[in-house]
Design a protein around this motif. Structure first.
Motif, PDB file in Angstrom:
ATOM      1  N   ILE A  54     -33.947  25.998 -17.055  1.00  0.00           N
ATOM      2  CA  ILE A  54     -34.730  24.840 -17.481  1.00  0.00           C
ATOM      3  C   ILE A  54     -36.206  25.153 -17.739  1.00  0.00           C
ATOM      4  O   ILE A  54     -36.756  24.719 -18.764  1.00  0.00           O
ATOM      5  N   LEU A  58     -37.962  24.273 -21.388  1.00  0.00           N
ATOM      6  CA  LEU A  58     -39.044  23.311 -21.554  1.00  0.00           C
ATOM      7  C   LEU A  58     -40.278  23.951 -22.190  1.00  0.00           C
ATOM      8  O   LEU A  58     -40.979  23.318 -22.992  1.00  0.00           O
ATOM      9  N   GLY A  79     -31.209  20.142 -18.346  1.00  0.00           N
ATOM     10  CA  GLY A  79     -32.583  19.651 -18.357  1.00  0.00           C
ATOM     11  C   GLY A  79     -32.843  18.510 -19.318  1.00  0.00           C
ATOM     12  O   GLY A  79     -33.999  18.244 -19.666  1.00  0.00           O
ATOM     13  N   ASP A  81     -32.772  15.154 -19.160  1.00  0.00           N
ATOM     14  CA  ASP A  81     -33.639  14.061 -18.722  1.00  0.00           C
ATOM     15  C   ASP A  81     -35.089  14.520 -18.617  1.00  0.00           C
ATOM     16  O   ASP A  81     -36.021  13.797 -18.992  1.00  0.00           O
ATOM     17  N   ALA A  82     -35.316  15.743 -18.103  1.00  0.00           N
ATOM     18  CA  ALA A  82     -36.676  16.277 -18.012  1.00  0.00           C
ATOM     19  C   ALA A  82     -37.278  16.446 -19.398  1.00  0.00           C
ATOM     20  O   ALA A  82     -38.453  16.140 -19.625  1.00  0.00           O
ATOM     21  N   SER A  85     -38.396  13.215 -20.814  1.00  0.00           N
ATOM     22  CA  SER A  85     -39.640  12.787 -20.186  1.00  0.00           C
ATOM     23  C   SER A  85     -40.829  13.519 -20.792  1.00  0.00           C
ATOM     24  O   SER A  85     -41.918  12.951 -20.919  1.00  0.00           O
ATOM     25  N   LEU A  86     -40.618  14.758 -21.166  1.00  0.00           N
ATOM     26  CA  LEU A  86     -41.699  15.593 -21.686  1.00  0.00           C
ATOM     27  C   LEU A  86     -42.060  15.264 -23.126  1.00  0.00           C
ATOM     28  O   LEU A  86     -43.228  15.233 -23.496  1.00  0.00           O
ATOM     29  N   TYR A 224     -38.118   7.684 -18.573  1.00  0.00           N
ATOM     30  CA  TYR A 224     -38.576   8.783 -19.427  1.00  0.00           C
ATOM     31  C   TYR A 224     -40.071   8.710 -19.693  1.00  0.00           C
ATOM     32  O   TYR A 224     -40.572   9.268 -20.671  1.00  0.00           O
ATOM     33  N   PRO A 227     -44.677  12.743 -17.663  1.00  0.00           N
ATOM     34  CA  PRO A 227     -45.001  13.200 -16.302  1.00  0.00           C
ATOM     35  C   PRO A 227     -46.461  12.920 -15.970  1.00  0.00           C
ATOM     36  O   PRO A 227     -47.340  13.106 -16.804  1.00  0.00           O
ATOM     37  N   TYR A 232     -49.644  21.870 -10.420  1.00  0.00           N
ATOM     38  CA  TYR A 232     -48.466  22.703 -10.193  1.00  0.00           C
ATOM     39  C   TYR A 232     -48.988  24.094  -9.864  1.00  0.00           C
ATOM     40  O   TYR A 232     -49.868  24.600 -10.560  1.00  0.00           O
ATOM     41  N   ALA A 239     -46.925  23.966 -15.946  1.00  0.00           N
ATOM     42  CA  ALA A 239     -46.086  22.767 -16.074  1.00  0.00           C
ATOM     43  C   ALA A 239     -46.845  21.506 -15.714  1.00  0.00           C
ATOM     44  O   ALA A 239     -46.424  20.408 -16.077  1.00  0.00           O
ATOM     45  N   SER A 242     -50.070  17.780 -18.741  1.00  0.00           N
ATOM     46  CA  SER A 242     -49.280  16.706 -19.338  1.00  0.00           C
ATOM     47  C   SER A 242     -49.329  16.803 -20.863  1.00  0.00           C
ATOM     48  O   SER A 242     -50.264  17.335 -21.442  1.00  0.00           O
TER      49      SER A 242
END
Length: 245
Positions: A54, A58, A79, A81-82, A85-86, A224, A227, A232, A239, A242
């Motif tokens: 993942i 991403l 991945g 759903d992630a 969201s991204l 979604y 983030p 991080y 990561a 944003s």
């Protein structure tokens, strides 16, 4: 439109096969870019491989902010759903796309995937997507993913044999191929068995094109939502930056 297809594993030859399958069905105005990360597993077979694939996937998506849509070319919808969201633009997983297509063609479908280790994750997705009453079974033909890249293997014959069992034992009316590496087999297997055999790569391309043509993007009203900015640390420090896609 510019459609980026991300193969979450690191096997470039498989990415090329996926890209060819996508271009074969893409509309005249669709530019297909097929990519894979440099870091991660060579194939995704089960939960452990999925997790490590993942971050690289991403990063490939973050590096392409001009894309009009993305396709995740792993049948586990690694991945997904992630990624939604991204990114603000549509992100389509080949597993979900293929199952949707199957429900438009048949009352019952069977998924034929590679190894038994992948079956629980795919069964989970079947329930998550609301297709439990339409999916007769998730079957494994016990072909390791990388054998699909080996022209000397008997992978195609084993997949075909599992389709025959699904037709006879599950009373399946359509087959969903449960691996992006099977993308180039769908048409021949459909002709051989006299029933729809659906490749998720092709299904996802057409759904992504449709969403783009309709001017639709991923909802940011709830799950979604982008983030939230936060720190991080370590290898995943980047990561925390944003993006709105």
């Amino acid at each position: 439109m510019h459609l980026t297809i991300v193969n979450p594993n690191t096997t470039a030859s498989m990415t090329r096969t996926i890209g060819e399958a996508a271009r074969a069905v893409a509309a005249a105005g669709t530019v297909i870019e097929a990519v894979n990360p440099d870091s991660g597993p060579a194939s995704i077979e089960g939960y452990y491989d999925e997790v490590w694939s993942i971050p690289g996937m991403l990063e490939e998506m973050r590096a392409r902010p001009a894309s009009d849509a993305f396709v995740i070319a792993c049948f586990d919808d690694t991945g997904l759903d992630a990624a939604r969201s991204l990114m603000a633009v549509p992100v389509v997983g080949i597993g979900e796309a293929a199952m949707h297509m199957a429900t438009l063609l048949a009352t019952k479908f069977t998924v034929v995937t590679t190894l038994a280790v992948s079956v629980p994750a795919l069964e989970h997705n079947v329930h998550k997507y609301g297709f439990a009453h339409r999916c007769a079974r998730v079957r494994a033909c016990e072909v390791p993913v990388l054998e699909l890249e080996d022209p000397t293997s008997d992978a195609r014959a084993r997949i075909s044999a599992e389709i025959a069992r699904a037709k006879n034992e599950d009373r399946a009316e359509a087959i969903v191929l449960g691996c992006a590496g099977m993308a180039d087999l769908a048409a021949a297997l459909s002709a051989e068995h006299g029933m729809p055999v659906i490749d998720g790569v092709a299904a996802a391309v057409k759904l992504a094109e449709s969403l783009h043509a309709l001017g639709l993007k991923t909802s940011k009203a709830g799950g979604y939502a982008p983030p939230r900015p936060k720190a991080y640390r370590g290898r995943f420090a980047s990561a925390g930056v944003s993006t709105d896609g």
